[in-house]
Design an enzyme around this catalytic site. Sequence first.
Site, PDB file in Angstrom:
ATOM      1  N   GLU A 169       9.867   0.900  10.710  1.00 43.49           N
ATOM      2  CA  GLU A 169      10.899   1.933  10.564  1.00 43.49           C
ATOM      3  C   GLU A 169      10.197   3.257  10.813  1.00 43.49           C
ATOM      4  O   GLU A 169       9.398   3.697   9.981  1.00 43.49           O
ATOM      5  CB  GLU A 169      11.495   1.933   9.141  1.00 43.49           C
ATOM      6  N   CYS A 228      13.695  10.935   7.499  1.00 46.00           N
ATOM      7  CA  CYS A 228      13.769  10.496   8.902  1.00 46.00           C
ATOM      8  C   CYS A 228      15.184  10.594   9.452  1.00 46.00           C
ATOM      9  O   CYS A 228      15.375  10.543  10.661  1.00 46.00           O
ATOM     10  CB  CYS A 228      13.224   9.095   9.027  1.00 46.00           C
ATOM     11  N   LYS A 276       0.864  -1.187   0.000  1.00 44.83           N
ATOM     12  CA  LYS A 276       0.000   0.000   0.000  1.00 44.83           C
ATOM     13  C   LYS A 276       0.897   1.233   0.000  1.00 44.83           C
ATOM     14  O   LYS A 276       1.652   1.468   0.929  1.00 44.83           O
ATOM     15  CB  LYS A 276      -0.918   0.056   1.217  1.00 44.83           C
ATOM     16  N   GLU A 330       9.575  15.789  16.054  1.00 45.47           N
ATOM     17  CA  GLU A 330      10.219  15.602  14.749  1.00 45.47           C
ATOM     18  C   GLU A 330       9.556  16.569  13.773  1.00 45.47           C
ATOM     19  O   GLU A 330       8.397  16.391  13.413  1.00 45.47           O
ATOM     20  CB  GLU A 330       9.999  14.157  14.290  1.00 45.47           C
TER      21      GLU A 330
HETATM   22  P1  NAD Z   1       2.355   8.237   8.148  1.00 42.29           P
HETATM   23  O1  NAD Z   1       2.576   7.306   9.271  1.00 42.29           O
HETATM   24  O2  NAD Z   1       1.298   9.249   8.282  1.00 42.29           O
HETATM   25  O3  NAD Z   1       1.985   7.431   6.815  1.00 42.29           O
HETATM   26  C1  NAD Z   1       2.760   6.353   6.366  1.00 42.29           C
HETATM   27  C2  NAD Z   1       1.839   5.342   5.739  1.00 42.29           C
HETATM   28  O4  NAD Z   1       0.932   4.875   6.733  1.00 42.29           O
HETATM   29  C3  NAD Z   1       0.985   5.875   4.596  1.00 42.29           C
HETATM   30  O5  NAD Z   1       0.905   4.886   3.604  1.00 42.29           O
HETATM   31  C4  NAD Z   1      -0.367   6.094   5.235  1.00 42.29           C
HETATM   32  O6  NAD Z   1      -1.438   5.942   4.344  1.00 42.29           O
HETATM   33  C5  NAD Z   1      -0.393   4.978   6.255  1.00 42.29           C
HETATM   34  N1  NAD Z   1      -1.286   5.257   7.377  1.00 42.29           N
HETATM   35  C6  NAD Z   1      -1.611   6.467   7.895  1.00 42.29           C
HETATM   36  N2  NAD Z   1      -2.496   6.298   8.900  1.00 42.29           N
HETATM   37  C7  NAD Z   1      -2.713   4.976   9.029  1.00 42.29           C
HETATM   38  C8  NAD Z   1      -3.515   4.185   9.886  1.00 42.29           C
HETATM   39  N3  NAD Z   1      -4.270   4.723  10.837  1.00 42.29           N
HETATM   40  N4  NAD Z   1      -3.489   2.842   9.737  1.00 42.29           N
HETATM   41  C9  NAD Z   1      -2.734   2.282   8.791  1.00 42.29           C
HETATM   42  N5  NAD Z   1      -1.962   2.959   7.933  1.00 42.29           N
HETATM   43  C10 NAD Z   1      -1.941   4.303   8.056  1.00 42.29           C
HETATM   44  O7  NAD Z   1       3.769   8.850   7.828  1.00 42.29           O
HETATM   45  P2  NAD Z   1       4.157   9.808   6.634  1.00 42.29           P
HETATM   46  O8  NAD Z   1       3.598  11.138   6.974  1.00 42.29           O
HETATM   47  O9  NAD Z   1       3.811   9.217   5.325  1.00 42.29           O
HETATM   48  O10 NAD Z   1       5.751   9.812   6.738  1.00 42.29           O
HETATM   49  C11 NAD Z   1       6.386  10.584   7.657  1.00 42.29           C
HETATM   50  C12 NAD Z   1       6.859   9.762   8.820  1.00 42.29           C
HETATM   51  O11 NAD Z   1       7.545   8.613   8.377  1.00 42.29           O
HETATM   52  C13 NAD Z   1       7.863  10.517   9.662  1.00 42.29           C
HETATM   53  O12 NAD Z   1       7.592  10.318  11.022  1.00 42.29           O
HETATM   54  C14 NAD Z   1       9.193   9.902   9.267  1.00 42.29           C
HETATM   55  O13 NAD Z   1      10.217  10.003  10.191  1.00 42.29           O
HETATM   56  C15 NAD Z   1       8.806   8.502   9.010  1.00 42.29           C
HETATM   57  N6  NAD Z   1       9.775   7.872   8.110  1.00 42.29           N
HETATM   58  C16 NAD Z   1      10.607   6.934   8.629  1.00 42.29           C
HETATM   59  C17 NAD Z   1      11.565   6.326   7.834  1.00 42.29           C
HETATM   60  C18 NAD Z   1      12.484   5.267   8.392  1.00 42.29           C
HETATM   61  O14 NAD Z   1      13.046   4.506   7.632  1.00 42.29           O
HETATM   62  N7  NAD Z   1      12.652   5.155   9.690  1.00 42.29           N
HETATM   63  C19 NAD Z   1      11.656   6.670   6.493  1.00 42.29           C
HETATM   64  C20 NAD Z   1      10.783   7.624   5.985  1.00 42.29           C
HETATM   65  C21 NAD Z   1       9.827   8.214   6.816  1.00 42.29           C
END
Ligand code: NAD
Length: 505
Positions: free
Chosen positions: A271, A307, A195, A407
């Site tokens: 992650e 991140c 997804k 963050e």
């Molecule tokens: P997010 O958690 O909002 O979304 C990530 C994914 O989760 C999306 O596909 C979204 O549709 C899905 N999602 C959102 N709400 C959900 C729910 N209630 N249930 C299931 N799935 C859900 O994060 P984002 O805004 O897309 O990305 C930013 C975050 O990701 C930051 O906190 C960043 O640090 C982290 N990040 C971490 C890494 C790593 O490798 N550690 C890499 C990139 C981003």
Amino acid sequence: MSTTTSSENTLIDRGRTALRAIIDGNLGQWIGGRAVTGTGDEIGLISPSDGTVIGSLSAASEQQLNETVAVARTAFNEADWAKDAKLRARVLRRLADLVEADAEEIAYLDGIEAGKVAVGSVEEDVPDVAANLRLSADLISRDDGRFLQNPDGWGWVTKVPSGVVGAILPWNYPVAMLGWKIAPALAAGNAMVVKTSEDSTLSALHLAKLATEAGVPDGILNVLTGTGAGIGAAMGLHNDIDVLTFTGSGPVGRSFLESSARSNLKKVSLELGGRAGYIVDSEHATDFPTIAADIAGAAFGTSGQNCTAASRVIYVGDDDERFAEFRTALIDATEALIVGDPFAADTDVGPVINARAHERITAWIDEAVEKGARILNTGADVPDTGTWYPPTVIEGVPDDSELGRGEIFGPVTQLLRRNSRDDAVDLINGEPYGLASSVWCEDIAQVRWWASRIRVGTLAVNGYSEGTEATPFGGMRQSGFWGRDNGPEALGTYQETMTVWVADT
Ligand code: NAD
């Protein structure tokens, strides 16, 4: 401000053709080896560069998710994929070639939808996907088991694919994050349901088509476009997904642990976020302009929506004059960045992903400034339309502000100063996050001192880096849970260990 020149036009032309192939037929899902239309609500795709509507796609419905998991399960059970590592290695190498050949299409799709700077996609993200696919193909080609025997019998211990892997992706590195998940999971022999983020789905759909062309059997790699609250949450609770791998925010990551416990105890690999520090050990740092340029890349690349972005620069040293020199170098390096059109060759920094992110960043900076923080640089001119925030260096951020604790995930870095190295270590290790940090230190004995004390998943020395496709990536403390991306470690995230024991009768 940067502008697009004619040399970038081929990328745009090729990219638009790839875009139209998806959008015109409303083909937002790749299921069972073909593009199909979602049966859920419409998702509007908005370009963060200028706020225009790129188009819309129908999201996958929950029923479609269930059908897709069933398709993946059948393919896992019936196709040769799970049983034939040589086939997988051959096909994944072919896919790496196809991905490289379509670097421009992929860069355009990530640029138009997520504001990714295209030159970065072509030179870094796409090669990273190809390298990951090739590494995973190599690793699986020599993923040997262990043979054992004793007077009672003999047997072997081997790794087997986990089954159906669900992957839920963020938007900040759309194709690179896809590569980090699919390369090891497919190499290990699994079927996948991916997804994408609702903010960045196009490059994954394009790559899924390439996977089918490369010979990935129908049903082994499926890509769904859908919302987090919709099919994302449903994937967490699904009883026929064996492993869920997730990159994204902490709260959503935590919800998957809960969903796993409430459903089939699927393995969950997380992650999550980070709040990386960039330490400058001034006693062992000679060329401040070079160091400051590296920090500017680490802090503001991908508009700080990374991140591992250097969100806190920690200068260590008690000489006021040298600190003033460093501070000026950091301001100069920030002001030298070119902010603008993601498709222009000289652009360093593009827009932030959407209006919600823009509002959060603005509110956090405003709050910090109200509480006494000072912005050090002159902000770059940014376009009036779209969602832009200029690279910002800020000092004196109070601990009791959002920016002091959280963050930011935007183009903002704090400048801090500590007189002792131990205090700098405490700043990094005292964070709930433990994903990554950097240290600039030109004395190797002192580097060992830093490395033996700092507790993060990746420590970059004398140059910002996340390592390579061959080095594991993931966080300590609340930055992650269980598995790792990249390197041989990633394969293990998608495998089960199995013992076969033959009794001597
Ligand atoms: P997010 O958690 O909002 O979304 C990530 C994914 O989760 C999306 O596909 C979204 O549709 C899905 N999602 C959102 N709400 C959900 C729910 N209630 N249930 C299931 N799935 C859900 O994060 P984002 O805004 O897309 O990305 C930013 C975050 O990701 C930051 O906190 C960043 O640090 C982290 N990040 C971490 C890494 C790593 O490798 N550690 C890499 C990139 C981003």
